[in-house]
Design a protein around this motif. Structure first.
Motif, PDB file in Angstrom:
ATOM      1  N   SER A   1      45.108  12.730  61.086  1.00  0.00           N
ATOM      2  CA  SER A   1      45.382  13.683  60.640  1.00  0.00           C
ATOM      3  C   SER A   1      45.905  13.696  62.333  1.00  0.00           C
ATOM      4  O   SER A   1      45.760  13.204  63.362  1.00  0.00           O
ATOM      5  CB  SER A   1      43.553  14.397  61.962  1.00  0.00           C
ATOM      6  OG  SER A   1      42.688  14.754  60.700  1.00  0.00           O
TER       7      SER A   1
ATOM      8  N   GLU B   1      47.871  22.032  62.102  1.00  0.00           N
ATOM      9  CA  GLU B   1      47.344  20.229  61.602  1.00  0.00           C
ATOM     10  C   GLU B   1      47.873  20.660  60.101  1.00  0.00           C
ATOM     11  O   GLU B   1      47.738  20.940  59.291  1.00  0.00           O
ATOM     12  CB  GLU B   1      45.860  20.030  61.941  1.00  0.00           C
ATOM     13  CG  GLU B   1      45.084  20.228  63.141  1.00  0.00           C
ATOM     14  CD  GLU B   1      43.445  20.621  62.799  1.00  0.00           C
ATOM     15  OE1 GLU B   1      43.247  20.268  61.617  1.00  0.00           O
ATOM     16  OE2 GLU B   1      42.495  20.785  63.958  1.00  0.00           O
TER      17      GLU B   1
ATOM     18  N   HIS C   1      47.319  16.637  57.879  1.00  0.00           N
ATOM     19  CA  HIS C   1      46.076  15.747  57.066  1.00  0.00           C
ATOM     20  C   HIS C   1      46.431  15.009  56.049  1.00  0.00           C
ATOM     21  O   HIS C   1      47.116  15.593  55.029  1.00  0.00           O
ATOM     22  CB  HIS C   1      45.018  16.577  56.587  1.00  0.00           C
ATOM     23  CG  HIS C   1      44.207  17.148  58.053  1.00  0.00           C
ATOM     24  ND1 HIS C   1      43.664  17.260  58.850  1.00  0.00           N
ATOM     25  CD2 HIS C   1      44.745  18.492  57.824  1.00  0.00           C
ATOM     26  CE1 HIS C   1      42.986  17.589  59.750  1.00  0.00           C
ATOM     27  NE2 HIS C   1      43.693  18.977  58.852  1.00  0.00           N
TER      28      HIS C   1
ATOM     29  N   GLN D   1      48.516  17.053  65.094  1.00  0.00           N
ATOM     30  CA  GLN D   1      48.533  17.864  65.347  1.00  0.00           C
ATOM     31  C   GLN D   1      50.042  18.207  65.625  1.00  0.00           C
ATOM     32  O   GLN D   1      50.422  17.779  66.675  1.00  0.00           O
ATOM     33  CB  GLN D   1      47.659  18.926  66.240  1.00  0.00           C
ATOM     34  CG  GLN D   1      48.034  19.902  66.447  1.00  0.00           C
ATOM     35  CD  GLN D   1      47.141  20.184  67.754  1.00  0.00           C
ATOM     36  OE1 GLN D   1      46.805  19.480  68.476  1.00  0.00           O
ATOM     37  NE2 GLN D   1      46.156  21.174  67.399  1.00  0.00           N
TER      38      GLN D   1
ATOM     39  N   ASN E   1      45.456  22.835  57.049  1.00  0.00           N
ATOM     40  CA  ASN E   1      44.053  23.523  57.160  1.00  0.00           C
ATOM     41  C   ASN E   1      44.479  24.985  57.634  1.00  0.00           C
ATOM     42  O   ASN E   1      45.126  24.457  58.887  1.00  0.00           O
ATOM     43  CB  ASN E   1      43.319  22.110  58.238  1.00  0.00           C
ATOM     44  CG  ASN E   1      42.123  23.660  58.703  1.00  0.00           C
ATOM     45  OD1 ASN E   1      41.522  24.494  58.258  1.00  0.00           O
ATOM     46  ND2 ASN E   1      40.679  22.721  59.105  1.00  0.00           N
TER      47      ASN E   1
ATOM     48  N   CYS F   1      36.622  18.589  52.825  1.00  0.00           N
ATOM     49  CA  CYS F   1      36.223  17.303  53.689  1.00  0.00           C
ATOM     50  C   CYS F   1      35.452  17.750  54.907  1.00  0.00           C
ATOM     51  O   CYS F   1      35.910  18.672  55.657  1.00  0.00           O
ATOM     52  CB  CYS F   1      38.049  16.753  54.491  1.00  0.00           C
ATOM     53  SG  CYS F   1      37.545  15.542  55.286  1.00  0.00           S
TER      54      CYS F   1
ATOM     55  N   LEU G   1      41.186  22.380  53.023  1.00  0.00           N
ATOM     56  CA  LEU G   1      42.305  21.381  52.472  1.00  0.00           C
ATOM     57  C   LEU G   1      43.284  22.447  51.708  1.00  0.00           C
ATOM     58  O   LEU G   1      42.948  21.945  50.446  1.00  0.00           O
ATOM     59  CB  LEU G   1      42.550  19.781  53.035  1.00  0.00           C
ATOM     60  CG  LEU G   1      41.784  19.871  54.187  1.00  0.00           C
ATOM     61  CD1 LEU G   1      41.527  17.776  54.456  1.00  0.00           C
ATOM     62  CD2 LEU G   1      41.910  19.678  55.487  1.00  0.00           C
TER      63      LEU G   1
ATOM     64  N   PHE H   1      42.240   8.366  56.213  1.00  0.00           N
ATOM     65  CA  PHE H   1      42.571  10.243  56.488  1.00  0.00           C
ATOM     66  C   PHE H   1      43.017   9.812  57.963  1.00  0.00           C
ATOM     67  O   PHE H   1      42.712   9.914  58.919  1.00  0.00           O
ATOM     68  CB  PHE H   1      41.265  10.612  56.253  1.00  0.00           C
ATOM     69  CG  PHE H   1      41.099  12.219  56.526  1.00  0.00           C
ATOM     70  CD1 PHE H   1      41.514  13.284  55.670  1.00  0.00           C
ATOM     71  CD2 PHE H   1      40.141  12.637  57.069  1.00  0.00           C
ATOM     72  CE1 PHE H   1      41.533  13.720  56.020  1.00  0.00           C
ATOM     73  CE2 PHE H   1      40.436  13.693  57.740  1.00  0.00           C
ATOM     74  CZ  PHE H   1      40.858  14.395  57.202  1.00  0.00           C
TER      75      PHE H   1
END
Length: 171
Positions: free
Chosen positions: A8, A52, A54, A10, A46, A109, A166, A6
């Motif tokens: 993340s 962001e 993911h 930006q 998100n 999440c 998400l 997982f």
């Protein structure tokens, strides 16, 4: 059992997935990483944090993913992505990636602090239609993550440290 990555990311100011050059880079990432791992690479945004993106995917092991990270193709992608994104974080989870619904258009999440896996499992038992619970596999780090169907967290007896709704992005 495969593990779940997982990650993340930006976007830097004024950059987004709507830009054709950036979209093409994510498409290349998806193809190259999936070829290496043997698992599809799923992308989510998100809505509460639109900058962001993911990534969720499977690997046979942490070592297999580390080999990809150090490899030439990933290093090339990192160099090209650098002007457009920041890496916020990445974890390896002891969640069997094959159990994550690949057709989910949305999911929640949840992240919980260290050492609460048993408490989280008890608090969530029977609460979700589907839920995958796993710990961060990094040595000395025992944060707990849950991936579950979106909007199903009302009434939980334990509060997450992070809660993300998400939405799937199809490249």
């Amino acid at each position: 059992m495969p593990i779940t990555e997982f990650a993340s990311l930006q976007f830097r100011a004024s950059r987004s997935l709507t830009e054709p050059d950036i979209l093409a880079l994510f498409q290349k990432l998806s193809v190259w990483q999936s070829e290496c791992s043997g698992y599809p690479l799923l992308f989510f945004t998100n809505p509460r944090a639109p900058s962001e993106i993911h990534l969720i995917t499977g690997w046979e092991s942490v070592e297999a993913h580390e080999a990809w990270i150090a490899g030439e193709r990933n290093q090339e992608l990192l160099r090209v992505f650098l002007p457009f994104i920041n890496i916020l974080g990445m974890v390896h989870l002891d969640i069997d990636f094959d159990r994550i619904p690949k057709d989910a258009e949305s999911m929640t999440c949840l992240k919980f602090g260290e050492g609460v896996e048993g408490e989280v499992a008890r608090a969530t038992a029977g609460h979700f239609r589907w839920a995958e619970i796993g710990q961060n596999l990094q040595d000395g780090c025992h944060e707990v993550y849950i991936f579950t169907q979106q909007g199903s967290t009302a009434g939980l007896d334990i509060d997450p440290t992070v809660h993300m709704e998400l939405q799937r992005v199809h490249l």
